[in-house]
Design an enzyme around this catalytic site. Structure first.
Site: not given
Ligand code: EPU
Length: 432
Positions: A117, A22-23, A398, A306, A122
């Site tokens: 969330c 998915k991701n 999901r 995850d 996030r």
């Molecule tokens: N963060 C910020 N500011 C930003 C972006 C991120 O503060 O602009 C923080 C987040 O709040 C978090 C950390 O940085 O504390 C890391 O977040 P990241 O941006 O890496 O998460 P994401 O890209 O929103 C993806 C996956 C998640 C997975 C995380 C971490 C997708 C669609 N989602 O989320 O997947 O947990 O990376 O590996 O790729 C899941 O599949 O259940 C899921 C939540």
């Protein structure tokens, strides 16, 4: 809303095929916006989040279709509406992945700001700062991000404060059509980021360094039509392997990639599980009580957040105590109270859970609160004595394709109860 009902206690065995990730699929689909021409997608899982992304891209004016081999075809040549409305973004935060591609292609984008969330705040501030560094003006008004770069985006050096997976993907896509070179420092190294970079490269993008924390993208004027394939879903794979471990079973997951799961498999081996891997398969066999293993989540190649909930479920019946620290998201322990309802002994101390293994879990009605938390409850239910009824399973849907079918094939006593089957009816007179 459907429930999942599990009667636990059966060791699971056999083999199951991994679905596409998915991701990985979500950014690949968002990348279609960059291409003026058709892109065909392979190994995209049938999941609610994927449908949401397809709806979003078709809302923007792209043509989206399936063929009889489950391939998705997207042609964004006719896309003309660079927007992502609140109604779609509120159901899936990853909708923000269209921001970079829309801005790169149209020089303007209006994307709803994702709200809070279940697992943490996030924010997407690092995505926005990166786009600003590339020359975009960003205004956040009325719940929407309005981004403009009428003369196009310009290459820049962006140093992420913190590793962000979708932030790295968003800016990589934005940089593909930018003028000049973009350097992403402290970039995410996740396999899904590498999958996106390799797929874009196949279409003519110039990207180097993916898989390391420094990615360099040299902008090109356009990229070509072609094909993209999602990698195996490493989180799904590990969840099925965890099902072998928690039930004392023996499961092989085919079409999977052990290299993407090194940290998880190392900790599984520490727990006393026999791990065998081949070119495209992974086998886990558990024939003794699990040993307690401490983990703390980290960006890739560390232990993935995850998989934190699923590993915790396993540790609930380990032979001793361990600590599980969550360092990525501030509120990713919502499964704890549900596991405690099933007899687990878990104490929370800030970002750390102290898990004392118990001899057995007992089935109970529990509630799924987010995707991976739900997976941990399914695992706990598979190991528990008696019946576990998991409500709000739309969270599981999901991210896990046909989970009950796959687990049933491995010998689990599991069924889905549809909404109409479980309504509690009382002697309430009809209001005429
Ligand atoms: N963060 C910020 N500011 C930003 C972006 C991120 O503060 O602009 C923080 C987040 O709040 C978090 C950390 O940085 O504390 C890391 O977040 P990241 O941006 O890496 O998460 P994401 O890209 O929103 C993806 C996956 C998640 C997975 C995380 C971490 C997708 C669609 N989602 O989320 O997947 O947990 O990376 O590996 O790729 C899941 O599949 O259940 C899921 C939540």
């Amino acid at each position: 809303m459907d429930n999942i009902i599990i009667r636990g206690g059966t060791p699971l065995s056999g083999s199951v095929e991994a679905s596409g990730a998915k991701n990985a699929a979500l950014p690949l689909l968002a990348a279609s916006i960059l291409v003026e021409g058709p892109v065909v997608y392979h190994r995209i899982p049938h999941l609610k989040d994927i449908t949401t992304m397809m709806t979003l891209i078709s809302y923007q004016g792209a043509e989206v279709a399936f063929d009889d081999r489950s391939c998705i075809h997207i042609d964004a040549t006719s896309a003309d509406k660079p927007e992502a409305p609140y109604e779609l973004v509120k159901t899936m935060r990853a909708s923000a992945l269209v921001l970079g591609p829309l801005l790169a292609r149209f020089g303007t984008a209006k994307v709803s700001l994702p709200g809070g969330c279940a697992i943490g705040a996030r924010p997407i501030d690092m995505h926005l700062k990166g786009l600003e560094a590339m020359g975009a003006t960003i205004n956040v008004e009325h719940g929407y991000v309005e981004a403009n770069a009428p003369k196009g985006l310009k290459g820049a050096t962006i140093v992420f404060d913190q590793v962000t997976v979708t932030g790295t993907e968003n800016l990589m896509m934005a940089a593909v059509l930018a003028d000049g070179e973009t350097v992403l420092e402290n970039a995410a190294r996740e396999p899904e980021v590498v999958n996106l970079a390799a797929s874009l490269r196949d279409l003519g993008a110039v990207i180097e360094g993916d898989g390391s924390n420094r990615i360099v993208i040299r902008g090109v004027s356009s990229i070509n039509s072609g094909a993209m394939t999602a990698i195996p879903d490493r989180i799904e794979v590990a969840t099925y392997l965890a099902a072998a471990m928690i039930t004392g079973g023996d499961i092989t997951v085919t079409q999977s990639d052990a290299k993407a799961l090194k940290a998880f498999l190392a900790r599984a081996a520490d727990a006393g599980v026999t791990v065998e891997t081949g070119k495209d398969w992974i086998r886990c066999k558990a024939d003794q009580r699990l040993k307690p293993v401490n983990i703390h989540t980290q960006p890739h190649p560390g232990f993935p957040t995850d998989l934190q909930a699923q590993f915790m479920a396993m540790m609930c019946i380990a032979d001793g105590a361990c600590t599980i620290s969550e360092t990525i998201f501030e509120n990713r322990f919502m499964h704890v109270q549900e596991l405690v309802r099933m007899g687990a002994d878990i104490q929370l101390d800030g970002h750390t859970a102290i898990v004392k293994g118990v001899a057995k879990l007992s089935g109970a009605p529990v509630m799924a609160t987010d995707l991976r938390a739900s997976a941990s409850l399914v695992l706990a239910g598979l190991a528990a004595e008696g019946e576990t009824k998991i409500s709000r399973v739309y969270h599981i849907d999901r991210g896990y394709e046909r989970i009950e079918e796959k687990l049933m094939k491995l010998g689990a006593n599991i069924k889905r109860q549809s909404a109409s089957e479980h309504q509690i009816t009382g002697n309430i007179p009809l209001y005429a």
